[in-house]
Every structure is written in structure tokens, then in C-alpha cells.
Design an enzyme around this catalytic site. Structure first.
Site, mmCIF file in Angstrom:
data_model
loop_
_atom_site.group_PDB
_atom_site.id
_atom_site.type_symbol
_atom_site.label_atom_id
_atom_site.label_comp_id
_atom_site.label_asym_id
_atom_site.label_seq_id
_atom_site.Cartn_x
_atom_site.Cartn_y
_atom_site.Cartn_z
ATOM 1 N N GLU A 94 -12.332 0.358 -1.619
ATOM 2 C CA GLU A 94 -11.277 -0.656 -1.678
ATOM 3 C C GLU A 94 -11.385 -1.499 -2.958
ATOM 4 O OE1 GLU A 94 -11.406 -3.251 1.707
ATOM 5 O OE2 GLU A 94 -9.426 -4.117 1.313
ATOM 6 N N ASP B 218 0.840 -1.206 0.000
ATOM 7 C CA ASP B 218 0.000 0.000 0.000
ATOM 8 C C ASP B 218 0.869 1.249 0.000
ATOM 9 O OD1 ASP B 218 -1.583 -2.240 1.349
ATOM 10 O OD2 ASP B 218 -3.163 -0.731 1.074
ATOM 11 N N ASP C 173 -4.823 -11.427 -0.884
ATOM 12 C CA ASP C 173 -4.915 -12.376 0.234
ATOM 13 C C ASP C 173 -5.852 -13.564 0.064
ATOM 14 O OD1 ASP C 173 -3.663 -10.067 1.085
ATOM 15 O OD2 ASP C 173 -4.783 -9.903 2.946
HETATM 16 C C1 DGY Z 1 -6.463 -8.225 6.374
HETATM 17 O O1 DGY Z 1 -6.531 -7.972 7.572
HETATM 18 O O2 DGY Z 1 -7.321 -8.835 5.728
HETATM 19 C C2 DGY Z 1 -5.278 -7.736 5.635
HETATM 20 O O3 DGY Z 1 -5.526 -7.755 4.278
HETATM 21 C C3 DGY Z 1 -4.068 -8.551 5.929
HETATM 22 O O4 DGY Z 1 -3.019 -8.104 5.139
#
Ligand code: DGY
Length: 443
Positions: A413, A47, A178
Site C-alpha cells: 500500500e 482506487d 485520509d
Molecule cells: C480506511 O478504512 O481507512 C479507508 O481508508 C477509508 O476510506
């Protein structure tokens, strides 16, 4: 375009830039920029690199400081961690107490998470340097170069100890994407897991249907629990990691970061032979291991299972950003993946570029975290890659869609590819920063 249209869009763009700058100001803590105030109140590695690129247009000193804060958390072994807690804990989970990285061998100088994220800082520094090309930018590049080199040395030493040319990630979160569907198979293979006790905090600001499912979250926590029990020791973690994936996206970003690191090295009069060795080994491993001729795309390699993960996600297109695909492979990616309305192009169930997962995937979910929504950083990476390969119309189409998404739904986001509606956290910093870059760069 007529003059009226031009000044119209100029005024529209000025307003967008102003709104984006306000988000970046609101999310600034004095030391770094939070990805978003409620959902992500600490500092995240990739980020910050995206944020620095945008800040470079409006406040260069703050861009430098954003990266300085990040690199100050570099571990003694060279790793730059994925989450930093420069102001200590908050109600965000995982907390520093959960990671237990304090006192780890080769560990961090402040509270951080236990692993890394895709490296983009050399790329960001190169942009900042070339945009200004003055003594201050050169001095900043000189200041951070040793840290960047140490990070890449750590990546090759700790995550490719067998010299395959590709870096392996030990957790889906290291990929930055993720919850991507390409990690579904390696996570399912873990079976029933016993995660350490924890209490999820990620569903207060974002609807549960837009966040990872409970079983996946359990596995994320289980993996952290294993590695922290090994005290984050590089050798043990790598040797025993039950999740070990040579990810196309991660390796594409490493490759591009090293291309940019090499440019910095040349400008600073530093040796380049070591970087050339990494680039050559990676280029041949991309062809040998990640490219699949019959499918016409790149797949992640599941090191533990010894096989490719045959799942088409935005990662498959990232070698375009890296510049590691030859012209023929790039053409196949563009024609048969990017421009196919059954997969990534608008039409057949979506209206905008670029769903983060192919619409043809059985795992595709248009609103769930990394399982289908559009992300601004992925669009931005792709635009940059397409331009380098000369696919200017395709790059322009993705840029147009990206601007339209923000005008429609704000700086969120992620976005639902079916109608562009907002998903995930609000006031999202990299969406603001990268839109500034798209609007202010010289096209
Ligand atoms: C989350 O808390 O989901 C973050 O993306 C971890 O990097």
C-alpha cells in the site's frame, strides 16, 4: 543502454507485469477489484479509477466493468460514493450499518458510504478511449458520460454552493489522503469529540504504528456520526459541517477530470460551455485563494477557520497534474519543493521520491498512513504532470524510483521513504495497476 541491458530489463519488467496482473486477478470479486483482500474488502472510488487505468492494458472489458460497477452506485443526487458494498457487509469497519445511508434523500441504490472521493473516472475513461479509439471504447464513453457529468454537477452544486470555483470536502477521507498532516489543524480545532460507539477493525492486517492514531480516528467517526444524524442531506451537511476544507489535491483532481471530461464531450458532440465555466472559475480561485506567493506553493484553505493550512504535503504538487499552474509557479514547485532534499527529494533522511509529506514538517512520520510514506498513485500523478510541463528528467527519476520500490518491496500500500521498506496492506491493487501502466504505456 546496451542491448543486453535492454533485454534484461524487458524480462524484469515482464515478470513485474505478470505479478501485478496476478494481484489484480486475486483481488477481483467478479464485480469489482478490492483494493486489498484483507484490509479493504469492498470497492473504493478512486482506487477503481486507478485500477481501470492499469486494467486497460491487460483486460479492457474488465476495466469498463470496474467503472460500470462504481457508477451503478451513483446516488440519485449525482454523488459517486467513496466506498461501495456491492456484496454487503464484511468484517471491515465502517459497516453499512454505521454509515446509515439507506433511505437518505437523494441517496444510493445500494449500500455505500456517505460521501465522495477525488474524481478520476473521466480521466480514466479518456485514457481507455484514446488508447483504443475504436467503436467499443466510444460506446463505453457515450454510456458513462451522463453519469460523469452528473457527478461534477453535484460537486459544484452541493460543495460549492457559493460559487467560489473550489470544491470543499466535509471529511478528510474525501481527500483520499485520509490521514494527511494537512488536516491536523482543522481536526484539532474540533476539540474533544463524542464519537458514536464503534470498534475499529483496521489494525488486524496493518501495524497500529502505520495506521491513524486513536484521537484522529475518533474525529473521523465523530464527523460521520454528525452527518448521518443529518441524514446526509447535502444542504444541511454543507451548512453545518465543522470540517470544511478546499483541498488542493481534491481540487486538482477535479480540475484535471473536468479537462478530460471536456475532451470526451467534444469527441461525443456534447456541449462544453458548462465545463468551461467550471474550469475558468477554478483556475482563478487556485491563483487567488490557494497559491501563496511568499511560500511558493499551494496550501489548502480551511473554510471554517477562514485561513490557509500552511502545511506542505504532496497535495501542494498536484496542480502540476491538474495543469492549472502557470509555467512560473510550476517551476517554483519543481525547483523549491520537489527537488529540495530537505523536503521531497532523496537525500537528508530519505532515499526515494516522493514522501507524502514534506520531511521538514513537524508532523512527518515516515511509516504512518499518509503522514510521510510514499504512495504509488501520488508518484504516478506527479509523473504525468511533470511530463506535461516538460520536466522529463524529473518524471523519469520518479518513474525509476517507483519501479525500484516495487522490485524491492512488492506491491504494497505504501513505502517508507527512508529505505523503501513495505508499509500498510499487502497485495495492493492500485500499486499493481499503476505499475502496469508505467511499464506498458508508450513513453
Ligand atoms: C480506511 O478504512 O481507512 C479507508 O481508508 C477509508 O476510506
Amino acid at each position: 543502454m546496451s542491448e543486453i541491458d535492454d533485454s534484461d530489463s524487458e524480462a524484469r519488467y515482464d515478470r513485474l507485469i505478470e505479478r501485478a496482473a496476478t494481484i489484480l486477478a486475486d483481488n477481483h470479486t467478479g464485480l469489482f477489484t478490492k483494493p486489498s483482500a484483507g484490509q479493504y474488502p469492498h470497492q473504493w472510488n478512486w482506487d477503481s479509477a486507478f485500477i481501470a487505468v492499469g486494467l486497460g492494458h491487460i483486460d479492457r472489458r474488465r476495466a469498463f466493468d470496474e467503472l460500470r460497477t462504481l457508477l451503478r452506485a451513483q446516488w440519485a443526487n449525482g454523488m459517486v460514493p467513496h466506498i461501495l458494498y456491492p456484496h454487503g457487509a464484511s468484517n471491515y469497519f465502517p459497516t453499512p450499518e454505521f454509515w446509515q445511508t439507506r433511505g437518505a434523500p437523494g441517496g444510493p441504490p445500494i449500500e455505500t458510504s456517505g460521501f465522495t472521493q477525488p474524481p478520476l473516472v473521466a480521466s480514466a475513461v479518456r485514457r481507455l478511449y484514446e488508447r483504443a479509439d475504436d467503436e467499443e471504447a466510444a460506446a463505453f464513453a457515450r454510456e458513462v458520460y451522463p453519469s460523469l457529468l452528473a457527478w461534477h454537477r453535484w460537486l459544484h452544486g452541493a460543495r460549492d454552493p457559493d460559487g467560489t470555483g473550489l470544491i470543499a470536502i466535509i471529511h478528510p477521507w474525501e481527500s483520499g489522503t485520509d490521514n494527511s498532516t494537512r488536516f491536523a489543524a482543522p481536526l484539532e480545532r474540533l476539540g474533544e469529540v463524542a464519537a458514536p460507539p464503534y470498534s475499529r477493525q483496521d489494525q488486524h492486517f496493518v501495524k497500529p504504528g502505520e495506521r491513524p492514531e486513536a484521537g484522529d480516528y475518533d474525529r473521523f467517526m465523530y464527523l460521520i456520526g454528525r452527518y448521518r444524524a443529518q441524514r446526509w442531506d447535502d444542504e444541511t451537511v454543507y451548512r453545518e459541517a465543522p470540517f470544511l476544507v478546499q483541498d488542493v489535491l481534491f481540487n486538482s483532481l477535479v480540475y484535471r477530470d473536468e479537462r478530460d471530461l471536456r475532451v470526451l464531450a467534444e469527441r461525443l458532440g456534447e456541449p462544453v460551455a458548462e465545463i468551461d465555466g467550471w474550469l475558468a472559475a477554478a483556475a482563478s480561485a487556485f491563483d487567488r485563494r490557494l497559491w501563496h506567493e511568499s511560500a511558493g506553493l499551494y496550501y489548502d484553505w480551511d473554510v471554517r477557520a477562514g485561513r490557509a493550512i500552511e502545511e506542505s504535503t504532496c497535495a501542494a504538487l498536484m496542480p502540476l497534474y491538474a495543469g492549472v499552474a502557470d509555467a512560473d509557479k510550476a517551476g517554483r514547485l519543481v525547483r523549491h519543493q520537489l527537488l529540495d532534499p530537505g523536503r521531497y527529494a532523496p537525500g537528508e533522511g530519505s532515499r526515494y521520491f516522493l514522501p507524502s509529506v514534506s520531511k521538514s514538517s513537524p508532523y512527518f512520520e515516515p511509516r504512518r498512513y499518509w503522514r510521510g510514506p510514499i504512495w504509488l498513485n501520488i508518484n504516478w500523478l506527479l509523473i504525468s504532470g511533470l511530463r506535461e510541463y516538460g520536466y522529463l528528467e524529473e518524471a523519469a527519476a520518479i518513474r525509476r524510483d517507483t519501479i525500484e520500490l516495487v522490485e524491492r518491496s512488492g506491491f504494497v500500500e505504501y513505502y517508507d521513504p527512508r529505505d523503501g521498506s513495505p508499509c500498510g496492506a499487502a497485495g495492493f491493487s492500485w500499486s499493481a495497476a499503476l505499475l502496469i501502466d508505467l511499464l506498458m504505456e508508450k513513453n
